[in-house]
Design a protein around this motif. Structure first.
Motif, PDB file in Angstrom:
ATOM      1  N   LYS A 194     -22.254  15.188   8.129  1.00 48.53           N
ATOM      2  CA  LYS A 194     -21.540  15.764   9.384  1.00 48.53           C
ATOM      3  C   LYS A 194     -22.133  17.132   9.263  1.00 48.53           C
ATOM      4  O   LYS A 194     -22.179  18.236   8.634  1.00 48.53           O
ATOM      5  N   VAL A 195     -22.594  17.581  10.971  1.00 48.00           N
ATOM      6  CA  VAL A 195     -23.008  18.768  11.111  1.00 48.00           C
ATOM      7  C   VAL A 195     -22.238  19.249  12.200  1.00 48.00           C
ATOM      8  O   VAL A 195     -22.648  19.039  13.578  1.00 48.00           O
ATOM      9  N   PRO A 196     -20.991  19.999  12.023  1.00 45.84           N
ATOM     10  CA  PRO A 196     -20.081  20.355  12.984  1.00 45.84           C
ATOM     11  C   PRO A 196     -20.796  21.282  14.258  1.00 45.84           C
ATOM     12  O   PRO A 196     -21.569  22.051  13.972  1.00 45.84           O
ATOM     13  N   LYS A 197     -20.352  21.071  15.337  1.00 49.74           N
ATOM     14  CA  LYS A 197     -21.101  21.435  16.619  1.00 49.74           C
ATOM     15  C   LYS A 197     -19.880  21.651  17.540  1.00 49.74           C
ATOM     16  O   LYS A 197     -19.055  20.927  17.858  1.00 49.74           O
ATOM     17  N   THR A 198     -20.061  22.770  18.264  1.00 52.42           N
ATOM     18  CA  THR A 198     -19.098  23.220  19.182  1.00 52.42           C
ATOM     19  C   THR A 198     -20.151  22.775  20.649  1.00 52.42           C
ATOM     20  O   THR A 198     -21.205  22.335  20.776  1.00 52.42           O
ATOM     21  N   LEU A 199     -19.254  22.669  21.858  1.00 49.97           N
ATOM     22  CA  LEU A 199     -20.237  22.478  23.064  1.00 49.97           C
ATOM     23  C   LEU A 199     -21.437  23.186  23.374  1.00 49.97           C
ATOM     24  O   LEU A 199     -22.219  22.835  23.867  1.00 49.97           O
ATOM     25  N   ALA A 200     -21.053  24.691  22.819  1.00 51.78           N
ATOM     26  CA  ALA A 200     -22.025  25.475  23.389  1.00 51.78           C
ATOM     27  C   ALA A 200     -23.330  25.092  22.420  1.00 51.78           C
ATOM     28  O   ALA A 200     -24.657  25.709  23.091  1.00 51.78           O
ATOM     29  N   ASP A 201     -23.577  24.464  21.367  1.00 50.77           N
ATOM     30  CA  ASP A 201     -24.533  24.111  20.390  1.00 50.77           C
ATOM     31  C   ASP A 201     -25.375  23.050  21.009  1.00 50.77           C
ATOM     32  O   ASP A 201     -25.081  21.887  21.051  1.00 50.77           O
ATOM     33  N   TRP A 203     -28.436  22.348  20.045  1.00 52.70           N
ATOM     34  CA  TRP A 203     -29.451  22.075  19.164  1.00 52.70           C
ATOM     35  C   TRP A 203     -28.736  21.360  17.841  1.00 52.70           C
ATOM     36  O   TRP A 203     -27.674  21.977  17.278  1.00 52.70           O
ATOM     37  N   HIS A 204     -29.372  20.370  17.148  1.00 53.49           N
ATOM     38  CA  HIS A 204     -28.953  19.621  15.922  1.00 53.49           C
ATOM     39  C   HIS A 204     -29.673  20.186  15.075  1.00 53.49           C
ATOM     40  O   HIS A 204     -30.865  19.990  15.146  1.00 53.49           O
ATOM     41  N   SER A 205     -29.207  21.046  13.973  1.00 55.92           N
ATOM     42  CA  SER A 205     -30.148  21.542  12.983  1.00 55.92           C
ATOM     43  C   SER A 205     -29.392  21.096  11.870  1.00 55.92           C
ATOM     44  O   SER A 205     -28.214  21.699  11.270  1.00 55.92           O
ATOM     45  N   CYS A 206     -29.953  20.198  10.787  1.00 54.97           N
ATOM     46  CA  CYS A 206     -29.306  19.834   9.649  1.00 54.97           C
ATOM     47  C   CYS A 206     -29.970  20.543   8.456  1.00 54.97           C
ATOM     48  O   CYS A 206     -31.172  20.326   8.201  1.00 54.97           O
ATOM     49  N   SER A 207     -29.031  21.264   7.582  1.00 50.60           N
ATOM     50  CA  SER A 207     -29.468  22.158   6.498  1.00 50.60           C
ATOM     51  C   SER A 207     -29.708  20.860   5.501  1.00 50.60           C
ATOM     52  O   SER A 207     -30.291  21.496   4.231  1.00 50.60           O
ATOM     53  N   HIS A 208     -29.296  19.730   5.527  1.00 51.66           N
ATOM     54  CA  HIS A 208     -29.099  18.850   4.264  1.00 51.66           C
ATOM     55  C   HIS A 208     -30.696  18.153   4.272  1.00 51.66           C
ATOM     56  O   HIS A 208     -31.194  18.029   3.189  1.00 51.66           O
ATOM     57  N   CYS A 209     -30.976  17.624   5.360  1.00 48.47           N
ATOM     58  CA  CYS A 209     -32.248  16.926   5.435  1.00 48.47           C
ATOM     59  C   CYS A 209     -33.615  17.407   6.353  1.00 48.47           C
ATOM     60  O   CYS A 209     -34.512  17.125   6.587  1.00 48.47           O
ATOM     61  N   GLY A 210     -32.993  18.651   6.757  1.00 44.89           N
ATOM     62  CA  GLY A 210     -34.045  19.539   7.587  1.00 44.89           C
ATOM     63  C   GLY A 210     -34.232  18.872   9.130  1.00 44.89           C
ATOM     64  O   GLY A 210     -35.132  19.098   9.837  1.00 44.89           O
ATOM     65  N   ALA A 211     -33.319  17.970   9.404  1.00 42.17           N
ATOM     66  CA  ALA A 211     -33.778  17.452  10.999  1.00 42.17           C
ATOM     67  C   ALA A 211     -33.511  18.566  11.817  1.00 42.17           C
ATOM     68  O   ALA A 211     -32.426  19.245  11.818  1.00 42.17           O
ATOM     69  N   GLU A 212     -34.227  18.510  13.025  1.00 39.89           N
ATOM     70  CA  GLU A 212     -34.215  19.687  13.992  1.00 39.89           C
ATOM     71  C   GLU A 212     -34.503  18.716  15.393  1.00 39.89           C
ATOM     72  O   GLU A 212     -35.553  18.317  15.490  1.00 39.89           O
ATOM     73  N   LEU A 213     -33.401  18.681  16.225  1.00 37.56           N
ATOM     74  CA  LEU A 213     -33.556  18.002  17.486  1.00 37.56           C
ATOM     75  C   LEU A 213     -32.480  18.412  18.463  1.00 37.56           C
ATOM     76  O   LEU A 213     -31.424  18.845  17.966  1.00 37.56           O
ATOM     77  N   ASP A 214     -32.991  17.926  19.684  1.00 41.44           N
ATOM     78  CA  ASP A 214     -31.788  18.054  20.662  1.00 41.44           C
ATOM     79  C   ASP A 214     -30.557  17.285  20.247  1.00 41.44           C
ATOM     80  O   ASP A 214     -30.689  16.355  19.872  1.00 41.44           O
ATOM     81  N   ARG A 215     -29.477  18.054  20.609  1.00 36.64           N
ATOM     82  CA  ARG A 215     -27.920  17.304  20.409  1.00 36.64           C
ATOM     83  C   ARG A 215     -27.874  15.972  20.763  1.00 36.64           C
ATOM     84  O   ARG A 215     -27.195  15.015  20.491  1.00 36.64           O
ATOM     85  N   ASP A 216     -28.211  15.756  22.096  1.00 35.66           N
ATOM     86  CA  ASP A 216     -28.098  14.811  22.948  1.00 35.66           C
ATOM     87  C   ASP A 216     -28.905  13.494  22.350  1.00 35.66           C
ATOM     88  O   ASP A 216     -28.586  12.286  22.232  1.00 35.66           O
ATOM     89  N   LEU A 217     -30.227  14.026  21.955  1.00 32.89           N
ATOM     90  CA  LEU A 217     -31.210  12.873  21.527  1.00 32.89           C
ATOM     91  C   LEU A 217     -30.514  12.392  19.914  1.00 32.89           C
ATOM     92  O   LEU A 217     -30.639  11.359  19.959  1.00 32.89           O
ATOM     93  N   ASN A 218     -30.257  13.471  19.230  1.00 33.96           N
ATOM     94  CA  ASN A 218     -29.486  13.202  17.987  1.00 33.96           C
ATOM     95  C   ASN A 218     -28.252  12.075  18.365  1.00 33.96           C
ATOM     96  O   ASN A 218     -28.292  11.160  17.538  1.00 33.96           O
ATOM     97  N   ALA A 219     -27.612  12.255  19.000  1.00 32.06           N
ATOM     98  CA  ALA A 219     -26.510  11.371  19.442  1.00 32.06           C
ATOM     99  C   ALA A 219     -27.069  10.103  19.811  1.00 32.06           C
ATOM    100  O   ALA A 219     -26.481   8.886  19.484  1.00 32.06           O
ATOM    101  N   ALA A 220     -28.136  10.026  20.557  1.00 28.54           N
ATOM    102  CA  ALA A 220     -28.447   8.808  21.056  1.00 28.54           C
ATOM    103  C   ALA A 220     -29.041   7.737  20.197  1.00 28.54           C
ATOM    104  O   ALA A 220     -29.045   6.716  19.910  1.00 28.54           O
ATOM    105  N   ILE A 221     -29.813   8.530  18.889  1.00 25.53           N
ATOM    106  CA  ILE A 221     -30.276   7.860  17.973  1.00 25.53           C
ATOM    107  C   ILE A 221     -29.420   7.400  17.192  1.00 25.53           C
ATOM    108  O   ILE A 221     -29.268   6.145  16.366  1.00 25.53           O
TER     109      ILE A 221
END
Ligand code: ZN
Length: 253
Positions: A194-201, A203-221
Motif C-alpha cells: 500500500k502506497v498512501p496517496k492524496t488526490l493531489a498526488d 504520481w505513484h512512487s513505491c519505495s518498496h519495489c521502486g515502481a515509478e508511474l502515473d497514479r492512474d496508470l498504476n490503478a488501471a494495471i
C-alpha cells in the motif's frame, strides 16, 4: 415518421418505448435475434486490458493509452451556463420568452447527451477492436474510496459508458469484468504494497519495489491484474476439478 434503419428479417420486436424529447416524439424498438453469440470460446486472456477514470482524462488503460475528455464536453459546459443564465433572467413564468429559453436549454441537454453517447460508442469500439477482455471497477459498491467521490465530475457518464462497453462486448462475444475497486488507487501494481496517496498526488512512487508511474496508470494495471486473478483462479478451479475426476478411477483401480 423518420425510420433510421429498416427492421432486419428474422428479428423479433421485444419492446417498444415512446419518449417525448425536446424536439419531438421518439419510438425505440428493441429487437431480439437468437443467432447472436453469447461469449466467443476463443477469448484470448493475453488481450486483457484494465481501464480507469483518469483524474484529468476520460480514461486511462493499463497499457498506458489515454483517452482525453472530449472538446465538446468543455464547450457545452460554457453554453449550458449561458443558457441557464438567460433562463434565469426571464423570471415571469408562463411567458413565451421564458418558454423559449427553457426549450433552448433542454435542446442543448439533448444535443450534449447525443454527443456523449457517440463518443462513448467510439471509445468502446476502439477498445473492443484491440482487446478481448475489458476490466473496470465495479460501480455502486458500498464504501467507495474517497478519491472516487472527488472524481465524480469525471464520473458523470462513466456508468453509461460501462453499460455501452458491456453491451457491445456481449454482442461481439467478448467479456467485461467488474473488479472490486478497493485498493486499486493506493496499492502498488508492482509489488502490491500500500502506497498512501492524496488526490493531489499524481504520481505513484513505491519505495518498496521502486515502481515509478502515473497514479492512474498504476490503478488501471491493478484493475487488469485483479481481473486476470479472477480468471486465473477460475481456470485453476476448473483444472483442479478435472484433475479430481481423472484421479478417482485410478485410486479405485
Ligand atoms: Zn511496489
Amino acid at each position: 415518421m423518420i425510420l433510421h434503419r429498416p427492421i432486419p428479417d428474422g428479428f423479433v420486436i421485444k419492446t417498444c418505448t415512446v419518449v417525448h424529447k425536446a424536439d419531438g416524439w421518439y419510438v425505440t424498438l428493441s429487437l431480439s435475434d437468437d443467432t447472436v453469440p453469447a461469449v466467443s470460446p476463443d477469448i484470448n486472456l493475453e488481450k486483457t486490458v484494465g481501464i480507469d477514470v483518469g483524474l484529468k482524462d476520460f480514461l486511462v488503460t493499463s497499457e498506458g493509452e489515454v483517452v482525453p475528455i472530449p472538446q465538446f464536453a468543455r464547450k457545452s459546459e460554457k453554453r449550458r451556463r449561458l443558457l441557464n443564465k438567460a433562463l434565469g433572467r426571464k423570471r415571469k413564468k408562463g411567458t413565451r420568452r421564458r418558454q423559449k429559453a427553457g426549450k433552448q436549454l433542454s435542446k442543448h441537454y439533448q444535443k450534449v447527451a447525443r454527443q456523449r453517447k457517440d463518443f462513448h460508442f467510439k471509445v468502446a469500439g476502439q477498445l473492443l477492436k484491440q482487446y478481448d477482455v475489458i476490466a473496470h471497477e465495479a460501480l455502486n459498491i458500498k464504501g467507495l474510496a474517497k478519491t472516487r467521490l472527488a472524481k465524480s465530475i469525471l464520473d458523470a457518464g462513466w456508468g453509461e459508458f460501462i453499460d455501452i462497453v458491456t453491451a457491445k462486448a456481449e454482442r461481439a462475444g467478448r467479456l467485461t469484468v467488474a473488479v472490486n475497486p478497493s485498493g486499486t488507487t493506493q496499492n502498488c501494481s508492482g509489488c502490491g504494497i500500500k502506497v498512501p496517496k492524496t488526490l493531489a498526488d499524481r504520481w505513484h512512487s513505491c519505495s518498496h519495489c521502486g515502481a515509478e508511474l502515473d497514479r492512474d496508470l498504476n490503478a488501471a494495471i491493478n484493475i487488469k491484474n485483479l481481473a486476470l486473478g479472477h480468471w486465473v483462479s477460475k481456470a485453476q478451479r476448473v483444472s483442479e476439478a478435472v484433475a479430481g475426476v481423472v484421479e478417482k478411477p485410478r485410486l479405485t483401480a
